[in-house]
Write a protein that holds these residues in place. Structure first.
Motif, PDB file in Angstrom:
ATOM      1  N   PRO A   1      -6.444   4.618   6.005  1.00  0.00           N
ATOM      2  CA  PRO A   1      -5.791   3.613   6.673  1.00  0.00           C
ATOM      3  C   PRO A   1      -4.178   3.465   6.439  1.00  0.00           C
ATOM      4  N   GLY A   2      -3.888   3.912   5.388  1.00  0.00           N
ATOM      5  CA  GLY A   2      -2.543   4.017   5.028  1.00  0.00           C
ATOM      6  C   GLY A   2      -1.703   5.313   5.854  1.00  0.00           C
TER       7      GLY A   2
ATOM      8  N   GLN B   1       2.244  -2.548  10.640  1.00  0.00           N
ATOM      9  CA  GLN B   1       1.043  -2.081  10.523  1.00  0.00           C
ATOM     10  C   GLN B   1      -0.152  -2.846  11.302  1.00  0.00           C
TER      11      GLN B   1
ATOM     12  N   ALA C   1      -8.012  -1.061   7.671  1.00  0.00           N
ATOM     13  CA  ALA C   1      -7.921  -1.276   6.301  1.00  0.00           C
ATOM     14  C   ALA C   1      -8.927  -2.463   5.610  1.00  0.00           C
TER      15      ALA C   1
END
Lengths: 328, 328
Positions: A8-9, A76, A194
């Motif tokens: 996810p990052g 994000q 996330a």
């Protein structure tokens, strides 16, 4: 959670690199902080900058290019971008005629764009998009900005390209917002990478009417209805809101949330078209497809914009972006 | 089953009516039998006709217009169109230079297009698209036609527009097919409306590598992998098939199956770009998005086309369709 990701990052940064390469004729992507800007910049025009959380693609990065946005600031997933992104974007695309921020009405976005506007040296203005009629007008945090944003960004992009000044762009943007109403329905939730599980739960026979583009619960959770019933329900709310006179010229936008096939979106378009033709509207322009998405949510929204000749001309003006392209 | 439909039996017809209205500047839709044709027709050019089961939109109806297809014949969902559709379409768009059928390699499509070609009075030819390398070359029914079809239709559309004759179109089409290889992976199944349940079952941690665009089981059902691993796996099969020399110019197409967000598709594009750049390829053109879909399937495919100067020029030529538009 089943997604094409490594982690996810790294999802957003890697995706932006791919976006830059896939559309290298139109955009550049800058990093640290992230923003997308058009390759062919132009001095003397108002610079249009938008942004917001990622997960709604092609909005906003897919609308960067000739005749639409000068830059987009992606946060994000479902997270507001930060003022440093907006300031760097403004520094890169300011053509000397001021900066117009186009902001969807979410608390984080509004706050961060306000901070950026305050910190900016040059002149700026903001157009707030709050087209989602599933919330009442007097809702404490106001109405959400949803799929009508595409229409606002297209029309303002053409106006800026044609030399409208900052005040004229802002006034026009607010006029388009007032003339635009949207409402959506979800068949499924979406899954934020996330988080790893659906944002909300819907039973196998349930739908969420009035859902927001981050999966916010809507006006009602109800039983699955036929497409005609769904269209009647959400078109009814839009009709009540805008109350257009018979013969009114309109743009009708059916927006997919990400996981709904075009086959169904065109069926919804046909039903919505019939709904408004029966009410005497003159449906002059249309847009059907996935433009303001909500990751992998199945569902769609209807947006109606009341058009005047000026708006119609600006809608038709040439545009050359990753997601909208005509006349170029 | 959660879909925007009134009934499976009316889905296609109603959707086609919506498609016709939403893109009335580019296409017309005729009914009984159903086909989609471009509004601005042209005499003296080879007429390009494609078609196949619905559920893959925007393929093929979304590719009807200037610089691409002259007509498309949509069958019911995942069901071949019938010869009468093809014959009526041919009668409507034949410009006096013959008809070229572009057919994805599925038994029903092949049979019905063959029957149409036999019944047609005038000259015709057929290009068979079989770009899916997840099946072996010597598979008894041959390889399936998948996302490479978009590339074949775009390049042939430009050639026909520029006056290539029927034999030249056929030869070029077969050259593009030979230069093109695709492979897909499914994260979920799709649900055919008339069936009402998923076409196949995948565990919560499983993916299907080498899946067909109707949800045909692929080369292997495996555990969920990272995006990099998936790209390495399917790009590897394509690389092995085409075995391009270092420096080869290519077009890289990442195609979403319908329910995969653009955020992920651009990530896949970046990873595939890195894969092929490490192998010395010159990635000159790209196409990222949902073009050959499989209803609401989550997943995507990679397609690589080896380009020569002629193909590159034809790819870049103006096109004006619902789903692909540039230079017009």
């Amino acid at each position: 959670m089943k997604k094409f990701i490594d982690s996810p990052g790294t999802l957003l940064d890697t995706s932006l690199q791919g976006f830059a390469k896939a559309h290298a004729d139109i955009v550049e992507v800058r990093t640290q902080p992230n923003f997308v800007l058009r390759k062919q910049r132009k001095t003397g025009k108002v610079a249009l900058i938008s942004g917001g959380g990622s997960g709604h693609e092609p909005l906003h990065a897919g609308f960067v290019g000739y005749g639409m946005l000068d830059a987009a600031c992606p946060g994000q997933v479902f997270t507001s971008p930060t003022p440093d992104q907006m300031l760097e974007a403004a520094a890169a695309v300011d053509g000397g005629a001021g900066v117009l921020f186009i902001v969807k009405n979410y608390a984080g976005d509004v706050m961060n764009f306000e901070m950026a506007a305050e910190m900016l040296d040059g002149p700026s203005a903001t157009v707030l998009v709050d087209d989602d009629v599933s919330l009442p007008k007097d809702h404490p945090i106001g109405r959400r900005g949803v799929a009508g944003t595409t229409i606002v960004e297209k029309i303002l992009g053409a106006a800026a390209e044609q030399g409208y000044d900052l005040a004229a762009c802002k006034a026009l943007g607010e006029r388009v917002v007032r003339a635009t109403a949207s409402m959506g329905v979800a068949l499924t939730s979406c899954t934020v990478p996330a988080l790893g599980h659906p944002t909300f739960e819907l039973g196998a026979d349930e739908i969420e009417i009035g859902v927001g583009i981050h999966g916010e619960r809507g006006r009602e959770t109800g039983k699955l209805l036929s497409a005609s019933e769904i269209v009647g329900r959400i078109a009814g709310h839009i009709q009540q809101e805008l109350n257009p006179p018979s013969g009114q010229a309109v743009l009708l936008h059916v927006n997919g949330f990400g996981a709904t096939p075009l086959l169904e979106l065109h069926l919804v378009y046909e039903l919505a078209w019939q709904y408004w033709r029966e009410r005497g509207l003159n449906i002059q322009r249309s847009l059907v497809g996935n433009f303001t998405t909500s990751l992998d949510m199945a569902g769609c929204s209807l947006t109606l914009s009341l058009l005047d000749d000026e708006m119609l001309g600006l809608w038709d003006a040439p545009v050359n972006t990753a997601a909208l392209r005509w006349g170029c």
